[in-house]
Design a protein around this motif. Sequence first.
Motif, PDB file in Angstrom:
ATOM      1  N   ALA B 227      92.293  23.887  -5.322  1.00  0.00           N
ATOM      2  CA  ALA B 227      93.456  23.716  -4.101  1.00  0.00           C
ATOM      3  C   ALA B 227      94.742  24.141  -4.377  1.00  0.00           C
ATOM      4  O   ALA B 227      95.457  24.714  -3.356  1.00  0.00           O
ATOM      5  CB  ALA B 227      93.178  22.173  -3.682  1.00  0.00           C
ATOM      6  N   GLN B 228      95.203  23.586  -5.611  1.00  0.00           N
ATOM      7  CA  GLN B 228      96.454  23.990  -5.825  1.00  0.00           C
ATOM      8  C   GLN B 228      96.744  25.344  -5.882  1.00  0.00           C
ATOM      9  O   GLN B 228      97.631  26.005  -5.419  1.00  0.00           O
ATOM     10  CB  GLN B 228      96.569  23.526  -7.409  1.00  0.00           C
ATOM     11  CG  GLN B 228      98.005  23.366  -7.892  1.00  0.00           C
ATOM     12  CD  GLN B 228      98.302  22.987  -9.378  1.00  0.00           C
ATOM     13  OE1 GLN B 228      97.449  22.524 -10.077  1.00  0.00           O
ATOM     14  NE2 GLN B 228      99.631  23.051 -10.208  1.00  0.00           N
ATOM     15  N   SER B 229      95.639  26.343  -6.223  1.00  0.00           N
ATOM     16  CA  SER B 229      95.862  27.737  -6.231  1.00  0.00           C
ATOM     17  C   SER B 229      95.808  28.284  -4.879  1.00  0.00           C
ATOM     18  O   SER B 229      96.306  29.336  -4.700  1.00  0.00           O
ATOM     19  CB  SER B 229      94.836  28.349  -7.302  1.00  0.00           C
ATOM     20  OG  SER B 229      93.381  28.689  -6.385  1.00  0.00           O
ATOM     21  N   LEU B 230      95.304  27.465  -4.034  1.00  0.00           N
ATOM     22  CA  LEU B 230      95.425  27.908  -2.527  1.00  0.00           C
ATOM     23  C   LEU B 230      96.910  27.534  -1.900  1.00  0.00           C
ATOM     24  O   LEU B 230      96.884  27.559  -0.740  1.00  0.00           O
ATOM     25  CB  LEU B 230      94.296  27.259  -1.929  1.00  0.00           C
ATOM     26  CG  LEU B 230      92.802  28.234  -2.005  1.00  0.00           C
ATOM     27  CD1 LEU B 230      91.725  27.404  -1.567  1.00  0.00           C
ATOM     28  CD2 LEU B 230      92.969  29.392  -1.258  1.00  0.00           C
ATOM     29  N   GLY B 231      97.762  26.885  -2.515  1.00  0.00           N
ATOM     30  CA  GLY B 231      98.968  26.571  -2.126  1.00  0.00           C
ATOM     31  C   GLY B 231      99.172  25.072  -1.760  1.00  0.00           C
ATOM     32  O   GLY B 231     100.038  24.681  -1.097  1.00  0.00           O
ATOM     33  N   VAL B 232      98.135  24.102  -2.136  1.00  0.00           N
ATOM     34  CA  VAL B 232      98.180  22.797  -1.629  1.00  0.00           C
ATOM     35  C   VAL B 232      98.852  22.128  -2.616  1.00  0.00           C
ATOM     36  O   VAL B 232      98.743  22.201  -3.868  1.00  0.00           O
ATOM     37  CB  VAL B 232      96.725  22.340  -1.717  1.00  0.00           C
ATOM     38  CG1 VAL B 232      96.783  20.832  -1.495  1.00  0.00           C
ATOM     39  CG2 VAL B 232      95.788  22.903  -0.504  1.00  0.00           C
ATOM     40  N   HIS B 233      99.596  21.100  -2.232  1.00  0.00           N
ATOM     41  CA  HIS B 233     100.278  20.188  -2.993  1.00  0.00           C
ATOM     42  C   HIS B 233      99.370  19.050  -3.279  1.00  0.00           C
ATOM     43  O   HIS B 233      99.384  18.049  -2.466  1.00  0.00           O
ATOM     44  CB  HIS B 233     101.770  19.653  -2.441  1.00  0.00           C
ATOM     45  CG  HIS B 233     102.872  20.802  -2.421  1.00  0.00           C
ATOM     46  ND1 HIS B 233     103.587  20.739  -3.604  1.00  0.00           N
ATOM     47  CD2 HIS B 233     103.004  21.575  -1.370  1.00  0.00           C
ATOM     48  CE1 HIS B 233     104.430  21.944  -2.747  1.00  0.00           C
ATOM     49  NE2 HIS B 233     104.183  22.310  -2.015  1.00  0.00           N
ATOM     50  N   VAL B 234      98.758  19.140  -4.380  1.00  0.00           N
ATOM     51  CA  VAL B 234      97.600  18.156  -4.728  1.00  0.00           C
ATOM     52  C   VAL B 234      98.272  16.832  -4.548  1.00  0.00           C
ATOM     53  O   VAL B 234      97.694  15.895  -4.047  1.00  0.00           O
ATOM     54  CB  VAL B 234      96.922  18.544  -5.573  1.00  0.00           C
ATOM     55  CG1 VAL B 234      95.746  17.268  -6.322  1.00  0.00           C
ATOM     56  CG2 VAL B 234      96.103  19.909  -5.600  1.00  0.00           C
ATOM     57  N   LEU B 235      99.162  16.590  -5.243  1.00  0.00           N
ATOM     58  CA  LEU B 235      99.862  15.085  -5.508  1.00  0.00           C
ATOM     59  C   LEU B 235     100.475  14.547  -4.114  1.00  0.00           C
ATOM     60  O   LEU B 235     100.063  13.557  -3.776  1.00  0.00           O
ATOM     61  CB  LEU B 235     101.066  15.146  -6.639  1.00  0.00           C
ATOM     62  CG  LEU B 235     101.383  13.827  -7.334  1.00  0.00           C
ATOM     63  CD1 LEU B 235     100.349  13.606  -7.848  1.00  0.00           C
ATOM     64  CD2 LEU B 235     102.518  14.025  -8.006  1.00  0.00           C
ATOM     65  N   ARG B 236     100.922  15.556  -3.378  1.00  0.00           N
ATOM     66  CA  ARG B 236     101.472  15.020  -1.987  1.00  0.00           C
ATOM     67  C   ARG B 236     100.369  14.619  -1.076  1.00  0.00           C
ATOM     68  O   ARG B 236     100.688  13.835  -0.346  1.00  0.00           O
ATOM     69  CB  ARG B 236     102.134  16.410  -1.651  1.00  0.00           C
ATOM     70  CG  ARG B 236     103.529  15.729  -0.791  1.00  0.00           C
ATOM     71  CD  ARG B 236     104.442  17.012   0.005  1.00  0.00           C
ATOM     72  NE  ARG B 236     105.315  17.630  -1.044  1.00  0.00           N
ATOM     73  CZ  ARG B 236     105.862  18.998  -0.675  1.00  0.00           C
ATOM     74  NH1 ARG B 236     105.336  19.330   0.486  1.00  0.00           N
ATOM     75  NH2 ARG B 236     106.568  19.515  -1.521  1.00  0.00           N
ATOM     76  N   THR B 237      99.324  15.565  -1.147  1.00  0.00           N
ATOM     77  CA  THR B 237      98.246  15.293  -0.430  1.00  0.00           C
ATOM     78  C   THR B 237      97.551  14.044  -0.506  1.00  0.00           C
ATOM     79  O   THR B 237      97.231  13.181   0.219  1.00  0.00           O
ATOM     80  CB  THR B 237      97.087  16.441  -0.540  1.00  0.00           C
ATOM     81  OG1 THR B 237      97.897  17.709  -0.326  1.00  0.00           O
ATOM     82  CG2 THR B 237      96.003  16.455   0.288  1.00  0.00           C
ATOM     83  N   ARG B 238      97.606  13.861  -1.843  1.00  0.00           N
ATOM     84  CA  ARG B 238      96.779  12.564  -2.237  1.00  0.00           C
ATOM     85  C   ARG B 238      97.702  11.400  -2.125  1.00  0.00           C
ATOM     86  O   ARG B 238      97.037  10.315  -1.495  1.00  0.00           O
ATOM     87  CB  ARG B 238      96.828  12.490  -4.112  1.00  0.00           C
ATOM     88  CG  ARG B 238      95.505  12.228  -4.666  1.00  0.00           C
ATOM     89  CD  ARG B 238      95.789  12.534  -6.130  1.00  0.00           C
ATOM     90  NE  ARG B 238      94.481  13.078  -6.822  1.00  0.00           N
ATOM     91  CZ  ARG B 238      93.661  12.214  -7.109  1.00  0.00           C
ATOM     92  NH1 ARG B 238      93.877  10.812  -7.008  1.00  0.00           N
ATOM     93  NH2 ARG B 238      92.303  12.409  -7.560  1.00  0.00           N
TER      94      ARG B 238
END
Lengths: 256, 340
Positions: B227-238
């Motif tokens: 997800a991170q490598s696809l440009g998703v801010h994982v922490l923000r999304t969480r």
Amino acid sequence: MSAMLHTEDLTIGHGHQAVCAGIDLQVRTGELVALLGVNGIGKSTLLRTLAGLHAPLAGRVTVQGADLATRSARDRARLVSIVLTGRPDTGLLTVDALVALGRQPWTGPWGRLSAADRAVVDAVMERTGTTALRTRALRDLSDGECQQVMVARALVQATPVVLLDEPTAHLDLPNRVRIVRLLRTVVREDAKAVLFSTHDVQLALDLCDRIVLMRRLERPWSGTPDEAIASGALEQAFAGSGIRFDRASGTHRFLP
Amino acid sequence: MRRSLGWIVALGAMSVACALLGLAIGPVPIPFAEVWRALIGTSTDADVTTIVRQVRLPEVLTAGVAGAGLAASGLVMQTIFRNPLAGPSVLGISSGASLGVALVLLLPPTLFVAPIPREALSIVAALAGALGVLVLIVLADRRVGDGITLLIIGLMVGYLCSAVISVLQTASLAQSLKGYVLWGMGSFAGMDLPRLPWLVVPVIAGLVVAHVLIKPLDALLLGETYAQSLGVHVLRTRRLAIWTTGVLAGTITAFCGPVSFLGLATPHIARALVRTNAHGVLMPVSMLLGAVLAIGCDLVVRAPGYAAALPLNAVTSLLGAPVVLWVLLSGRRWARSSTA
């Protein structure tokens, strides 16, 4: 040719624990580069750092001349794609939907595919031989098919740099060769820069343009496969592990 | 895609049909024509107008909104925690909300200062309790990072909350105790039009944010690193996902009590129906299905034929548990998706 992916005095590691320091690496456009080294030497950490998934402890990573650390997550995702080890548990997700996820850096806030996005996905699936798998779930595929799908997902991302962490692991010989030859074709035809870690030394020597060797307590060595054998760098990297390289034929043998 | 659109349309129609049934059925059955006249204000019968508009309409709307909200919060949690057992009632979130409400309802009234009505206070307390448990779960998730441990932590938090609640119960007045016990059984009734916005507005906001989360949730099906490598801010999304589920589950629990099963079961039934876990399809289908199931359960609760209303939680569990068991045991591999 200019370097597509470039590192300057890069130190990689976790937290404060440096794994490898002083990495000056260059991967040029149209070049397929193999990353070799023993287990635990930091190949995965290096790849993740190059993808911007890990912050470097020191130094910087540039792609097309731009410092990766200063770019947004979305911009990074448009520059570098990565194939990780292992098979993600994606449940019911079809291969088609999974590969299409690679378009996310290019789609709008709802992730809807445009006709152009759809065309990219279809073309990549055709090229990677995954079209016939499109309605299947990842968990129903063989290791070879799974790897093809994961490579397709990365290619759909349409990044100039593609990184792969042990894409040939768990595969039988024909599948290993198929994956690396696919990468070779992609590198040539699409002018991409591809770096992949592997333990298939022979495959790297035969099919790659350049080899980067990670060594304990030393900076990585980099050069052509011929140089790797001729200079003894390869032999040195695996010293004491019962492997002998024949410099004349460019092959290696295992000592009993 | 066409198949999923068909499901969305069908479920939309079903929720409208269930809502109409909900307006017509009750201790006093009212014909559909009369229901319609009461709704548009041309009914000549003042009692019917009152029943339809003041009693049944708020109840049906509450059930629909709560069902949709619980289903959405369950789906978001199942993907974020990569755990098919995640849901508001499993991870201790409902328990946290219950503890908040218990503190407000069971402690002596003299402890509270007059200006804030108790009801408003119990909503705030339920929200605080739900978010408190969610934050705890997130911190635990950081440390342990595996689903089973997380569920055990959720269970333990649930036990802790129940323990505190039972201590409070023994020390409380009979009158307040009854109020709390009734709340704990869950109910979509007792809502009136003036209070409805306090439930509807936060839940609609939560449902909108849940739709914003569709794209990053899809990426998270591949795992956090991809997800991170696809440009998703994982922490923000969480964080956004946790606030969203906290507000959804907290608000709904405050008004309707700890409604069990709907949040956990609805996404599973939705997956079995549409056979995908792409959130673009699954999110709207889960929400609509949640609304249909909640209104349906509410119909059973107050179906004519017995004197008192059945406890809502008994109905949701009686209907929900066999459905989940059927989904899991029917041998269809697509239903046993281990990740959202």
